[in-house]
Design an enzyme around this catalytic site. Sequence first.
Site, PDB file in Angstrom:
ATOM      1  N   ASP A  16      45.197  37.115  41.536  1.00  0.00           N
ATOM      2  CA  ASP A  16      46.021  38.311  41.701  1.00  0.00           C
ATOM      3  C   ASP A  16      45.514  38.991  42.967  1.00  0.00           C
ATOM      4  O   ASP A  16      44.487  39.672  42.947  1.00  0.00           O
ATOM      5  CB  ASP A  16      45.877  39.225  40.488  1.00  0.00           C
ATOM      6  CG  ASP A  16      46.735  40.475  40.608  1.00  0.00           C
ATOM      7  OD1 ASP A  16      47.816  40.411  41.215  1.00  0.00           O
ATOM      8  OD2 ASP A  16      46.308  41.533  40.086  1.00  0.00           O
ATOM      9  N   GLU A  76      50.210  35.193  42.955  1.00  0.00           N
ATOM     10  CA  GLU A  76      51.439  35.957  42.830  1.00  0.00           C
ATOM     11  C   GLU A  76      52.171  36.016  44.157  1.00  0.00           C
ATOM     12  O   GLU A  76      51.558  36.228  45.205  1.00  0.00           O
ATOM     13  CB  GLU A  76      51.090  37.366  42.348  1.00  0.00           C
ATOM     14  CG  GLU A  76      52.291  38.184  41.932  1.00  0.00           C
ATOM     15  CD  GLU A  76      51.854  39.508  41.338  1.00  0.00           C
ATOM     16  OE1 GLU A  76      51.459  39.525  40.161  1.00  0.00           O
ATOM     17  OE2 GLU A  76      51.878  40.507  42.066  1.00  0.00           O
ATOM     18  N   ASP A 150      43.547  43.395  36.819  1.00  0.00           N
ATOM     19  CA  ASP A 150      43.715  42.344  37.837  1.00  0.00           C
ATOM     20  C   ASP A 150      43.219  40.987  37.317  1.00  0.00           C
ATOM     21  O   ASP A 150      43.761  39.944  37.678  1.00  0.00           O
ATOM     22  CB  ASP A 150      42.945  42.704  39.112  1.00  0.00           C
ATOM     23  CG  ASP A 150      43.263  44.108  39.580  1.00  0.00           C
ATOM     24  OD1 ASP A 150      44.180  44.265  40.397  1.00  0.00           O
ATOM     25  OD2 ASP A 150      42.582  45.040  39.111  1.00  0.00           O
TER      26      ASP A 150
END
Length: 171
Positions: A16, A76, A150
């Site tokens: 992330d 991501e 996260d």
Amino acid sequence: MSRESLPIGSLVLGVDPGLNITGYGVVEVTAGAPKLCEAGVVRTKSGASLHARVREVYDGISEVIAAHRLTALALEKLYTHYKRPTTAILMGHARGVICLAGEQAGVPVFDYAATRVKKLATGSGHAPKEQIQIAMQREFRLPAPPEPADVADALAIALCHLYMMNSALPT
């Protein structure tokens, strides 16, 4: 995208990306449920220059990559609201050095939309961070939800890659 199945023992690094906190999680494909191998964050120094922060992200993720025989790195996709273009630019810096670290190590890099990750993890493409944390706590049978959020996001990204690549898992 090819739907070739990941063999047992494959390790996927979910990331992330962020310039302040980059969450990561290494997940192993097993005959049963996926196994959590390692998870954590790369924190950059508050107030450091952009150059120093991207170097810290690069070094931290490179260290994780070097510690494992990874099959894939999943992260991501870049997304931002039109009212926050600066966020996208800063996130792009973090994503860029993460992709570079994977490429230099010879690890294939895959990216997934946040809505896809959330839908696979929780059933809702717009799930809040707390819901992702609870889903990852259940998935990996953890005593508490992963902190910070996260880390949970990174684990969900790794699981998304496993789900997308393994036809035996839900898509």
